[in-house]
Design an enzyme around this catalytic site. Structure first.
Site, PDB file in Angstrom:
ATOM      1  N   VAL A  98     -42.520  10.340  22.891  1.00  0.00           N
ATOM      2  CA  VAL A  98     -42.387  10.237  24.349  1.00  0.00           C
ATOM      3  C   VAL A  98     -43.750  10.151  25.011  1.00  0.00           C
ATOM      4  CG1 VAL A  98     -41.697  11.468  26.451  1.00  0.00           C
ATOM      5  CG2 VAL A  98     -40.144  11.390  24.502  1.00  0.00           C
ATOM      6  N   SER A 129     -36.596   7.920  22.470  1.00  0.00           N
ATOM      7  CA  SER A 129     -37.756   8.653  22.979  1.00  0.00           C
ATOM      8  C   SER A 129     -38.805   7.678  23.495  1.00  0.00           C
ATOM      9  CB  SER A 129     -38.368   9.516  21.874  1.00  0.00           C
ATOM     10  OG  SER A 129     -37.488  10.539  21.489  1.00  0.00           O
ATOM     11  N   ARG A 171     -24.953   2.165  27.795  1.00  0.00           N
ATOM     12  CA  ARG A 171     -25.173   1.861  26.391  1.00  0.00           C
ATOM     13  C   ARG A 171     -23.838   1.896  25.643  1.00  0.00           C
ATOM     14  NH1 ARG A 171     -29.675   6.327  25.104  1.00  0.00           N
ATOM     15  NH2 ARG A 171     -28.426   7.398  26.686  1.00  0.00           N
ATOM     16  N   ASP A 222     -32.624  16.848  28.005  1.00  0.00           N
ATOM     17  CA  ASP A 222     -31.518  16.805  27.042  1.00  0.00           C
ATOM     18  C   ASP A 222     -31.405  18.095  26.254  1.00  0.00           C
ATOM     19  OD1 ASP A 222     -30.072  14.487  27.323  1.00  0.00           O
ATOM     20  OD2 ASP A 222     -31.411  13.291  26.094  1.00  0.00           O
ATOM     21  N   TYR A 266     -25.616  11.137  19.612  1.00  0.00           N
ATOM     22  CA  TYR A 266     -26.514  12.163  20.125  1.00  0.00           C
ATOM     23  C   TYR A 266     -25.662  13.339  20.569  1.00  0.00           C
ATOM     24  CZ  TYR A 266     -30.532   8.975  20.323  1.00  0.00           C
ATOM     25  OH  TYR A 266     -31.556   8.120  19.993  1.00  0.00           O
ATOM     26  N   HIS A 304     -27.337  16.996  21.175  1.00  0.00           N
ATOM     27  CA  HIS A 304     -28.154  17.925  21.974  1.00  0.00           C
ATOM     28  C   HIS A 304     -27.398  19.237  22.233  1.00  0.00           C
ATOM     29  CE1 HIS A 304     -31.081  14.746  22.555  1.00  0.00           C
ATOM     30  NE2 HIS A 304     -30.131  13.959  22.988  1.00  0.00           N
ATOM     31  N   GLU A 345     -30.273  13.105  16.839  1.00  0.00           N
ATOM     32  CA  GLU A 345     -31.595  13.671  17.140  1.00  0.00           C
ATOM     33  C   GLU A 345     -32.125  14.613  16.070  1.00  0.00           C
ATOM     34  OE1 GLU A 345     -28.659  16.511  19.151  1.00  0.00           O
ATOM     35  OE2 GLU A 345     -28.832  14.342  18.840  1.00  0.00           O
ATOM     36  N   LYS A 396     -23.852   8.988  23.651  1.00  0.00           N
ATOM     37  CA  LYS A 396     -24.066  10.316  24.230  1.00  0.00           C
ATOM     38  C   LYS A 396     -23.029  11.318  23.722  1.00  0.00           C
ATOM     39  CE  LYS A 396     -26.673  11.539  26.673  1.00  0.00           C
ATOM     40  NZ  LYS A 396     -27.960  12.182  26.262  1.00  0.00           N
TER      41      LYS A 396
END
Length: 364
Positions: A178, A133, A15, A268, A94, A96, A118, A75
Site C-alpha cells: 500500500v 493493496s 467487482r 478493512d 476476502y 477480514h 488476505e 468481499k
C-alpha cells in the site's frame, strides 16, 4: 466441483469474483461454473461473455448459493447472505474476519470452510492481497487529493502545487505494498512526501528509488512530528489477518492542520486511528476535530474493471487448486491455502482471528 459466483451486494461494490477468462479455466479443468445473471456487469463483463466460456447463468443469488459447492466472491458476505451458509460449503473470498465478529460467529455456526484471500501466504508474500493493496494505495493519493478540495471540505490545496506555490505534504505510514503504491502516485504528482516504516532497509531502498522523499523510522515521536504538517496522511499498516494497530491517536489531532485528510487503508482490519469507522463510496468521509477521515472499506470497488482483472490474476491459481483437490486435500498439500483457511468445520483455525474476539483457536 460446482463453482458459484454471485453479484456483490455491498454498497458501491462493482467487482466480481470471476472473470470470463477465469470461468474458462475452471470449465477446462472439468468443473461446472454457475454465474448469477448480471454479476459481472459492474466490471464490464456481459452475461454472454460468461456463457461463451462455458458458464451456466442462474437467475438468483439464492440459487447459486444453494447449488454450489464452492462460492468465489470478492468481499466478505454481509448479514443478508449469512442464511446461505451451510456445512460443507467452501467460501473463497476476502474475509477480514478480525473486524467482523458477527460473520465469524455465523461461519462457526454453519460449518463453512472459509478461505480468506488476505491470509493466503506463499514464498512471494500475500499474493491475493497484493493486487488490491496496490490499487488501494494508488487510489489513496487520488482520493486524498480530491478531499483537499475546498468544495469537499479540505484546506484548498492542489496536491502538485504550481510554480511559486509549494505542493501538498503527504505522510505515508508503512512502506509495504500500500505504502509503495501510494508513494509512487504521490511522488509522480510532485507532492512533498514523508514516509515512515519500522524497517530501515525498506526506508533505504525507497529513499534510493525516490531521492526527494523524507524517511523516518516509525515510532511515536516521529509519527507525531510527521503528522503536524501533513495535508494527506495515508495509513497502510498491516498485521496479516489481525486487527490493525491504532497508531494515530485522537490526541494527535490537536497539532494537525484543520482540513487535513487521513486515508485509512487499514479500515478493512478495523482501522488505524482511534475514531476510524467503515464508510462507503456513497458517503466516503466524516470529520472529527477538523480532520477529514476517508475510511472506505472497499476502495478498489470504485475501479472495478482494473481491480477484478488484477484480483483474478492472483486468485485463480489457488481457486483451481481448491476446486481440483477439495478443501481437505488442498490444505494438506498447500501451505499457502493452509494459511488462507480461517474457519474450518466450526472451528477458528487462524490464531489472530480468535485473539481478536477472545474466542477459541484450534490448530489444523
Amino acid at each position: 466441483m460446482i463453482i458459484g459466483c454471485v453479484k456483490e451486494i455491498k454498497s458501491n461494490e462493482n467487482r466480481v469474483g470471476l472473470t470470463p477468462d477465469s470461468v474458462s479455466a475452471y470449465v477446462k479443468a472439468g468443473h461446472t461454473v454457475l454465474i448469477e445473471k448480471g454479476a459481472g456487469l459492474g466490471s464490464g463483463f456481459k452475461d454472454s461473455d460468461y456463457k461463451k466460456q462455458g458458464a451456466k447463468l442462474v437467475e438468483t443469488a439464492a440459487d447459486v448459493w444453494k447449488q454450489s459447492e464452492m462460492i468465489v466472491k470478492v468481499k466478505e458476505p454481509i448479514k443478508v447472505e449469512y442464511k446461505y451458509f451451510r456445512k460443507g460449503l467452501i467460501l473463497y473470498t476476502y474475509l477480514h474476519l478480525a473486524a467482523v465478529k458477527p460473520l465469524v460467529l455465523a461461519l462457526i455456526k454453519s460449518g463453512v470452510s472459509a478461505f480468506a484471500y488476505e491470509t493466503i501466504k506463499d514464498e512471494t508474500g500475500l499474493p491475493c492481497l497484493k493486487p488490491m493493496s496496490e490499487v488501494a494505495g494508488k487510489l489513496s493519493i487520488l482520493e486524498g487529493a480530491r478531499f483537499l478540495y475546498k468544495n469537499n471540505g479540505g484546506n484548498g490545496l492542489l496536491i502538485s502545487g504550481v510554480t511559486g506555490v509549494n505542493p501538498a505534504k503527504v505522510t505515508i505510514i508503512g512502506g509495504g505494498v500500500v505504502g509503495r503504491a501510494a508513494l509512487s502516485n504521490a511522488y509522480g504528482l510532485g507532492a512533498d512526501v514523508t514516509l515512515l516504516d519500522i524497517n530501515e532497509d525498506t526506508l533505504t531502498k525507497l529513499k534510493s528509488q525516490y531521492p526527494n522523499i523524507k524517511t523516518f523510522k516509525s515510532n511515536e515521536e516521529n509519527l507525531i512530528e510527521s503528522l503536524k504538517d501533513a495535508d494527506i496522511v495515508v495509513s497502510g499498516v498491516l498485521l496479516p489477518g489481525a486487527k490493525a494497530p491504532k497508531l494515530i491517536k485522537r490526541s494527535y489531532y490537536k497539532q494537525m492542520k484543520k482540513g487535513a485528510v487521513i486515508v485509512d487503508v487499514a479500515i478493512d482490519q478495523g482501522g488505524s486511528t482511534e475514531v476510524s469507522k467503515p464508510t462507503t463510496h456513497a458517503e466516503p468521509v466524516f470529520v472529527v476535530d477538523g480532520i477529514i477521515h476517508y475510511c472506505v472499506a472497499n476502495m478498489p470497488g470504485i475501479v472495478p474493471k482494473t481491480s477484478t482483472i488484477a484480483l483474478n490474476h492472483a486468485t485463480l491459481k489457488f481457486g483451481l487448486e481448491l476446486a481440483n483437490k477439495g478443501a481437505e486435500k488442498a490444505i494438506k498439500e498447500s501451505e499457502a491455502l493452509k494459511a488462507g483457511l480461517n474457519i474450518y468445520q466450526g472451528k477458528i483455525t487462524y490464531k489472530q482471528v480468535a485473539e481478536a474476539f477472545d474466542l477459541e483457536y484450534t490448530t489444523l
